[in-house]
Design an enzyme around this catalytic site. Sequence first.
Site, PDB file in Angstrom:
ATOM      1  N   ARG A   1       0.826  -1.208   0.000  1.00 50.03           N
ATOM      2  CA  ARG A   1       0.000   0.000   0.000  1.00 50.03           C
ATOM      3  C   ARG A   1       0.870   1.270   0.000  1.00 50.03           C
ATOM      4  NH1 ARG A   1      -5.412   0.891   1.460  1.00 50.03           N
ATOM      5  NH2 ARG A   1      -5.576  -1.352   1.535  1.00 50.03           N
TER       6      ARG A   1
ATOM      7  N   ILE B   1      -8.132   4.076   2.769  1.00 47.70           N
ATOM      8  CA  ILE B   1      -7.394   4.895   3.733  1.00 47.70           C
ATOM      9  C   ILE B   1      -6.002   5.143   3.164  1.00 47.70           C
ATOM     10  CG2 ILE B   1      -6.385   4.893   6.046  1.00 47.70           C
ATOM     11  CD1 ILE B   1      -8.771   3.576   7.088  1.00 47.70           C
TER      12      ILE B   1
ATOM     13  N   ASN C   1     -11.714  15.925   2.908  1.00 49.76           N
ATOM     14  CA  ASN C   1     -12.628  14.840   2.543  1.00 49.76           C
ATOM     15  C   ASN C   1     -14.050  15.270   2.876  1.00 49.76           C
ATOM     16  OD1 ASN C   1     -13.385  12.127   1.814  1.00 49.76           O
ATOM     17  ND2 ASN C   1     -13.629  11.665   3.985  1.00 49.76           N
TER      18      ASN C   1
ATOM     19  N   HIS D   1     -17.782  13.569   4.148  1.00 48.31           N
ATOM     20  CA  HIS D   1     -18.387  12.356   4.697  1.00 48.31           C
ATOM     21  C   HIS D   1     -19.903  12.564   4.788  1.00 48.31           C
ATOM     22  CE1 HIS D   1     -18.645   8.645   6.901  1.00 48.31           C
ATOM     23  NE2 HIS D   1     -19.449   9.244   7.754  1.00 48.31           N
TER      24      HIS D   1
ATOM     25  N   GLY E   1      -6.361   7.626  10.411  1.00 46.37           N
ATOM     26  CA  GLY E   1      -7.609   7.166  11.003  1.00 46.37           C
ATOM     27  C   GLY E   1      -8.750   7.501  10.079  1.00 46.37           C
TER      28      GLY E   1
ATOM     29  N   ASP F   1     -12.097   9.077   8.976  1.00 42.99           N
ATOM     30  CA  ASP F   1     -13.107  10.109   9.245  1.00 42.99           C
ATOM     31  C   ASP F   1     -12.891  10.788  10.598  1.00 42.99           C
ATOM     32  OD1 ASP F   1     -14.310   9.344   6.816  1.00 42.99           O
ATOM     33  OD2 ASP F   1     -15.493   7.808   7.816  1.00 42.99           O
TER      34      ASP F   1
HETATM   35  C1  GRF Z   1     -20.256  10.770  -1.097  1.00 47.10           C
HETATM   36  O1  GRF Z   1     -21.473  10.489  -0.461  1.00 47.10           O
HETATM   37  C2  GRF Z   1     -19.210  11.118  -0.082  1.00 47.10           C
HETATM   38  O2  GRF Z   1     -19.728  11.710   1.064  1.00 47.10           O
HETATM   39  C3  GRF Z   1     -18.611   9.786   0.255  1.00 47.10           C
HETATM   40  O3  GRF Z   1     -18.616   9.059  -0.940  1.00 47.10           O
HETATM   41  C4  GRF Z   1     -19.675   9.528  -1.771  1.00 47.10           C
HETATM   42  C5  GRF Z   1     -19.094   9.837  -3.113  1.00 47.10           C
HETATM   43  O4  GRF Z   1     -20.058  10.078  -4.076  1.00 47.10           O
HETATM   44  N1  GRF Z   1     -17.305   9.969   0.829  1.00 47.10           N
HETATM   45  P1  GRF Z   1     -19.628  10.531  -5.534  1.00 47.10           P
HETATM   46  O5  GRF Z   1     -18.607   9.499  -6.066  1.00 47.10           O
HETATM   47  O6  GRF Z   1     -19.035  11.899  -5.448  1.00 47.10           O
HETATM   48  O7  GRF Z   1     -20.901  10.470  -6.339  1.00 47.10           O
END
Ligand code: GRF
Length: 215
Positions: free
Chosen positions: A65, A92, A107, A109, A143, A145
């Site tokens: 990785r 990750i 990122n 979430h 880690g 999120d």
């Molecule tokens: C989103 O819901 C984001 O929050 C999560 O992965 C999804 C990605 O969606 N991390 P997309 O590929 O941008 O349609």
Amino acid sequence: MYRLVVMISGGGSNLQAFIDKLHKRVAGIEIALVVSNVAGVRGLERAQAAGIPTAVFPLADYPLRADRDRAMADAISARGVDLVVMAGYMAIVTPLFLERFPDRVINIHPALLPSFPGADGIGDALRYGVKVTGVTVHLVEEGMDTGPVIAQRPVPVRDDDDHDRLAERIHAAEHQLYPRIIELFAKGKVTLPARGSRVVLVDDSEPTEIVPQFF
Ligand code: GRF
């Protein structure tokens, strides 16, 4: 130019929002490269359709990785990037990768962190039965999120929601919030945490340059 690299693994609907709302339209922002760890995904097609260079780094091509992450970091550095934007990147990254871009990896979430981290933030919120969930943009650290929160938006859960219905509203919230936060990064309106703090300051007082999209 303020140069973004966008990291994806799949559909790339957030990437599409950046292409539509930001790329070469706002605050000198340019998507310099789209990186995927999965070949053949829709997000790569979206990038290609917009004339954005792409690079694919499947783990199967690298014995370790760390080797994959080093190759990815090299490709990103070579583009002279200002901000690394993870948008549905479902792996990750190793500390080695993050050390190459200190405080410059963000990122999104699909839940209000620290609630419902992990691969299915939408389903986990639905099963738990919360009445409000939402979306979180955060700095990436080691880690899953766990990095400092940059911005959040609530999304109410309705009694008749299923995964698809809730996901649709979560994604709509993401497509509003994430481009705006990137615009604010490009304008120097995001202040990273002082030593010993986790608090990110976001000055969202100026009008956005993002032009609303009408379809
Ligand atoms: C989103 O819901 C984001 O929050 C999560 O992965 C999804 C990605 O969606 N991390 P997309 O590929 O941008 O349609």
